[in-house]
Design a protein around this motif. Structure first.
Motif, PDB file in Angstrom:
ATOM      1  N   GLN A  57      82.321  49.305 -29.690  1.00  0.00           N
ATOM      2  CA  GLN A  57      81.085  49.243 -28.911  1.00  0.00           C
ATOM      3  C   GLN A  57      80.254  48.057 -29.397  1.00  0.00           C
ATOM      4  OE1 GLN A  57      80.054  51.331 -26.278  1.00  0.00           O
ATOM      5  NE2 GLN A  57      78.630  49.645 -26.091  1.00  0.00           N
ATOM      6  N   TRP A 112      80.495  56.727 -30.221  1.00  0.00           N
ATOM      7  CA  TRP A 112      81.323  57.560 -29.343  1.00  0.00           C
ATOM      8  C   TRP A 112      81.640  58.870 -30.049  1.00  0.00           C
ATOM      9  CZ3 TRP A 112      85.255  53.100 -28.367  1.00  0.00           C
ATOM     10  CH2 TRP A 112      84.654  52.101 -27.600  1.00  0.00           C
ATOM     11  N   ASP A 147      74.367  58.303 -24.778  1.00  0.00           N
ATOM     12  CA  ASP A 147      75.258  57.717 -23.779  1.00  0.00           C
ATOM     13  C   ASP A 147      74.594  56.514 -23.105  1.00  0.00           C
ATOM     14  OD1 ASP A 147      77.752  57.742 -22.330  1.00  0.00           O
ATOM     15  OD2 ASP A 147      76.576  58.397 -20.601  1.00  0.00           O
ATOM     16  N   ARG A 148      73.323  56.633 -22.772  1.00  0.00           N
ATOM     17  CA  ARG A 148      72.606  55.509 -22.146  1.00  0.00           C
ATOM     18  C   ARG A 148      72.496  54.334 -23.113  1.00  0.00           C
ATOM     19  NH1 ARG A 148      66.336  55.195 -20.149  1.00  0.00           N
ATOM     20  NH2 ARG A 148      66.597  53.354 -18.811  1.00  0.00           N
ATOM     21  N   SER A 160      75.968  52.796 -23.083  1.00  0.00           N
ATOM     22  CA  SER A 160      76.541  52.425 -21.787  1.00  0.00           C
ATOM     23  C   SER A 160      75.666  51.503 -20.959  1.00  0.00           C
ATOM     24  CB  SER A 160      76.807  53.692 -20.957  1.00  0.00           C
ATOM     25  OG  SER A 160      77.714  54.518 -21.630  1.00  0.00           O
ATOM     26  N   ASP A 199      84.712  48.567 -18.330  1.00  0.00           N
ATOM     27  CA  ASP A 199      83.638  48.067 -17.486  1.00  0.00           C
ATOM     28  C   ASP A 199      83.040  46.788 -18.046  1.00  0.00           C
ATOM     29  OD1 ASP A 199      83.902  50.274 -15.802  1.00  0.00           O
ATOM     30  OD2 ASP A 199      82.473  51.465 -16.968  1.00  0.00           O
ATOM     31  N   ARG A 243      76.771  45.748 -19.401  1.00  0.00           N
ATOM     32  CA  ARG A 243      75.657  46.322 -18.654  1.00  0.00           C
ATOM     33  C   ARG A 243      74.355  46.047 -19.385  1.00  0.00           C
ATOM     34  NH1 ARG A 243      77.470  52.188 -16.639  1.00  0.00           N
ATOM     35  NH2 ARG A 243      75.622  51.995 -15.346  1.00  0.00           N
ATOM     36  N   THR A 272      75.147  45.841 -23.311  1.00  0.00           N
ATOM     37  CA  THR A 272      76.162  46.672 -23.956  1.00  0.00           C
ATOM     38  C   THR A 272      77.515  46.429 -23.289  1.00  0.00           C
ATOM     39  OG1 THR A 272      75.952  48.585 -22.508  1.00  0.00           O
ATOM     40  CG2 THR A 272      74.427  48.470 -24.350  1.00  0.00           C
ATOM     41  N   TRP A 273      78.572  46.521 -24.089  1.00  0.00           N
ATOM     42  CA  TRP A 273      79.930  46.413 -23.551  1.00  0.00           C
ATOM     43  C   TRP A 273      80.929  46.883 -24.588  1.00  0.00           C
ATOM     44  CZ3 TRP A 273      77.291  42.484 -25.740  1.00  0.00           C
ATOM     45  CH2 TRP A 273      77.952  41.653 -26.635  1.00  0.00           C
TER      46      TRP A 273
END
Length: 172
Positions: free
Chosen positions: A5, A47, A67-68, A71, A92, A95, A169-170
Protein backbone atom coordinates in the motif's frame (compact mmCIF):
# COMPACT_ATOMS: atom_id res chain seq x y z
CA UNK A 1 7.26 -9.04 -5.90
CA UNK A 2 4.83 -8.36 -3.05
CA UNK A 3 2.05 -5.82 -3.36
CA UNK A 4 2.22 -2.92 -0.95
CA UNK A 5 0.00 0.00 0.00
CA UNK A 6 1.47 3.32 -1.14
CA UNK A 7 0.62 6.90 -0.18
CA UNK A 8 1.82 10.29 -1.43
CA UNK A 9 1.19 13.73 0.05
CA UNK A 10 0.93 16.33 -2.69
CA UNK A 11 -0.53 19.75 -3.25
CA UNK A 12 -3.27 20.55 -5.70
CA UNK A 13 -0.67 22.60 -7.58
CA UNK A 14 1.60 19.58 -7.90
CA UNK A 15 -1.30 17.54 -9.27
CA UNK A 16 -2.04 20.33 -11.77
CA UNK A 17 1.60 20.25 -12.90
CA UNK A 18 1.45 16.47 -13.34
CA UNK A 19 -1.85 16.74 -15.20
CA UNK A 20 -0.37 19.31 -17.58
CA UNK A 21 2.73 17.19 -18.09
CA UNK A 22 0.58 14.16 -18.94
CA UNK A 23 -1.41 16.19 -21.46
CA UNK A 24 1.72 17.66 -23.05
CA UNK A 25 3.70 14.39 -23.15
CA UNK A 26 3.39 12.07 -26.14
CA UNK A 27 3.46 9.08 -23.76
CA UNK A 28 1.15 10.66 -21.17
CA UNK A 29 3.95 10.88 -18.61
CA UNK A 30 2.76 12.87 -15.61
CA UNK A 31 6.30 13.58 -14.36
CA UNK A 32 5.32 11.99 -11.06
CA UNK A 33 8.14 12.31 -8.54
CA UNK A 34 6.99 13.46 -5.09
CA UNK A 35 9.79 13.93 -2.54
CA UNK A 36 10.68 10.79 -0.58
CA UNK A 37 9.55 12.51 2.64
CA UNK A 38 6.04 12.75 1.18
CA UNK A 39 5.79 9.05 0.32
CA UNK A 40 4.77 6.21 2.60
CA UNK A 41 4.77 2.45 2.03
CA UNK A 42 2.85 0.47 4.63
CA UNK A 43 3.34 -2.95 3.11
CA UNK A 44 0.37 -5.17 4.01
CA UNK A 45 -0.03 -3.87 7.54
CA UNK A 46 -3.15 -1.76 7.13
CA UNK A 47 -4.87 -4.45 5.09
CA UNK A 48 -4.15 -6.76 8.02
CA UNK A 49 -5.60 -4.25 10.47
CA UNK A 50 -8.74 -3.90 8.34
CA UNK A 51 -9.09 -7.68 8.15
CA UNK A 52 -8.63 -7.93 11.92
CA UNK A 53 -11.33 -5.28 12.48
CA UNK A 54 -13.75 -7.12 10.23
CA UNK A 55 -13.07 -10.47 11.91
CA UNK A 56 -13.62 -9.08 15.40
CA UNK A 57 -16.74 -7.10 14.63
CA UNK A 58 -15.06 -3.79 15.41
CA UNK A 59 -17.07 -0.63 14.86
CA UNK A 60 -18.00 -0.58 11.15
CA UNK A 61 -17.22 3.16 11.07
CA UNK A 62 -13.64 2.39 12.08
CA UNK A 63 -13.32 -0.24 9.37
CA UNK A 64 -14.79 2.21 6.84
CA UNK A 65 -12.33 4.89 8.00
CA UNK A 66 -9.33 2.58 7.56
CA UNK A 67 -10.61 1.39 4.20
CA UNK A 68 -11.10 4.98 3.00
CA UNK A 69 -7.63 5.96 4.24
CA UNK A 70 -6.01 3.21 2.13
CA UNK A 71 -8.39 3.22 -0.84
CA UNK A 72 -9.00 6.92 -1.42
CA UNK A 73 -12.28 8.34 -2.65
CA UNK A 74 -14.00 7.48 -5.91
CA UNK A 75 -13.87 10.13 -8.59
CA UNK A 76 -11.21 12.78 -8.34
CA UNK A 77 -9.50 14.04 -11.44
CA UNK A 78 -6.39 11.85 -11.28
CA UNK A 79 -6.86 9.59 -14.30
CA UNK A 80 -3.56 10.96 -15.62
CA UNK A 81 -1.82 9.01 -12.83
CA UNK A 82 -2.97 5.76 -14.46
CA UNK A 83 0.53 5.44 -15.91
CA UNK A 84 3.39 2.98 -15.42
CA UNK A 85 5.54 5.84 -14.16
CA UNK A 86 3.31 5.97 -11.09
CA UNK A 87 2.28 2.35 -10.46
CA UNK A 88 2.71 -1.06 -12.03
CA UNK A 89 -0.86 -1.39 -13.31
CA UNK A 90 -1.81 -4.21 -10.97
CA UNK A 91 -5.15 -3.38 -9.45
CA UNK A 92 -6.95 -0.08 -9.49
CA UNK A 93 -5.20 3.11 -10.55
CA UNK A 94 -4.23 5.69 -7.94
CA UNK A 95 -7.06 7.46 -6.14
CA UNK A 96 -7.26 10.86 -4.54
CA UNK A 97 -8.29 12.21 -1.19
CA UNK A 98 -8.81 15.98 -1.36
CA UNK A 99 -7.54 18.22 1.47
CA UNK A 100 -10.95 18.31 3.20
CA UNK A 101 -11.16 14.50 3.17
CA UNK A 102 -7.55 14.29 4.39
CA UNK A 103 -8.37 16.59 7.33
CA UNK A 104 -11.45 14.49 8.18
CA UNK A 105 -9.45 11.26 8.06
CA UNK A 106 -6.60 12.74 10.11
CA UNK A 107 -9.03 13.85 12.82
CA UNK A 108 -10.75 10.46 12.85
CA UNK A 109 -7.44 8.57 13.00
CA UNK A 110 -6.48 10.72 16.00
CA UNK A 111 -9.57 9.42 17.82
CA UNK A 112 -8.72 5.74 17.28
CA UNK A 113 -7.71 4.01 20.50
CA UNK A 114 -5.43 1.43 18.94
CA UNK A 115 -4.52 -0.20 22.25
CA UNK A 116 -8.19 -0.90 22.93
CA UNK A 117 -8.74 -2.11 19.38
CA UNK A 118 -5.84 -4.56 19.60
CA UNK A 119 -6.58 -5.68 23.17
CA UNK A 120 -7.96 -9.03 22.00
CA UNK A 121 -5.33 -9.70 19.34
CA UNK A 122 -4.02 -13.22 20.02
CA UNK A 123 -0.66 -13.35 21.78
CA UNK A 124 0.61 -16.10 19.52
CA UNK A 125 2.39 -14.71 16.46
CA UNK A 126 1.08 -17.53 14.30
CA UNK A 127 -2.55 -17.06 15.38
CA UNK A 128 -2.40 -13.24 15.26
CA UNK A 129 -0.81 -13.34 11.80
CA UNK A 130 -3.55 -15.68 10.58
CA UNK A 131 -6.31 -13.44 11.97
CA UNK A 132 -4.76 -10.50 10.11
CA UNK A 133 -4.28 -12.50 6.92
CA UNK A 134 -0.48 -12.33 7.02
CA UNK A 135 -0.04 -16.07 6.70
CA UNK A 136 2.24 -18.61 8.32
CA UNK A 137 5.46 -16.97 7.15
CA UNK A 138 5.01 -13.79 9.21
CA UNK A 139 8.05 -13.16 11.37
CA UNK A 140 7.88 -10.69 14.24
CA UNK A 141 5.42 -9.18 16.67
CA UNK A 142 2.07 -8.68 14.91
CA UNK A 143 0.82 -6.09 17.42
CA UNK A 144 4.03 -4.10 17.04
CA UNK A 145 3.81 -4.34 13.24
CA UNK A 146 0.21 -3.11 13.15
CA UNK A 147 0.95 -0.34 15.63
CA UNK A 148 4.05 0.87 13.80
CA UNK A 149 2.24 1.19 10.48
CA UNK A 150 -0.96 2.63 11.95
CA UNK A 151 1.05 5.32 13.74
CA UNK A 152 2.97 6.06 10.53
CA UNK A 153 -0.28 6.49 8.59
CA UNK A 154 -1.78 8.66 11.32
CA UNK A 155 1.30 10.91 11.33
CA UNK A 156 1.30 10.99 7.52
CA UNK A 157 -2.32 12.15 7.43
CA UNK A 158 -1.72 14.66 10.24
CA UNK A 159 1.11 16.27 8.29
CA UNK A 160 -0.93 16.31 5.07
CA UNK A 161 -3.86 17.94 6.89
CA UNK A 162 -1.59 20.48 8.56
CA UNK A 163 -0.24 21.51 5.13
CA UNK A 164 -3.64 21.32 3.35
CA UNK A 165 -2.33 18.61 1.04
CA UNK A 166 -4.06 15.88 -0.91
CA UNK A 167 -3.24 12.22 -0.39
CA UNK A 168 -2.94 9.88 -3.36
CA UNK A 169 -3.28 6.15 -2.61
CA UNK A 170 -2.43 3.12 -4.74
CA UNK A 171 -1.23 -0.45 -4.59
CA UNK A 172 2.10 -1.22 -6.15
Amino acid sequence: MALTQQFARVTNEYLDTCRTSALDSSGGSPGWDPPDGDLLDTGWALWGLIRYCRSTGADPQLTALLDRAVSGDPGGDVGFLDHDEVYDGFGDPPRLLAPTAVADIAAALDRVRLGDLLADLPASTEVAAAVCGFGAGFDGDVREHLTEHFVAVREFYRAAARHTQCVVTWVD
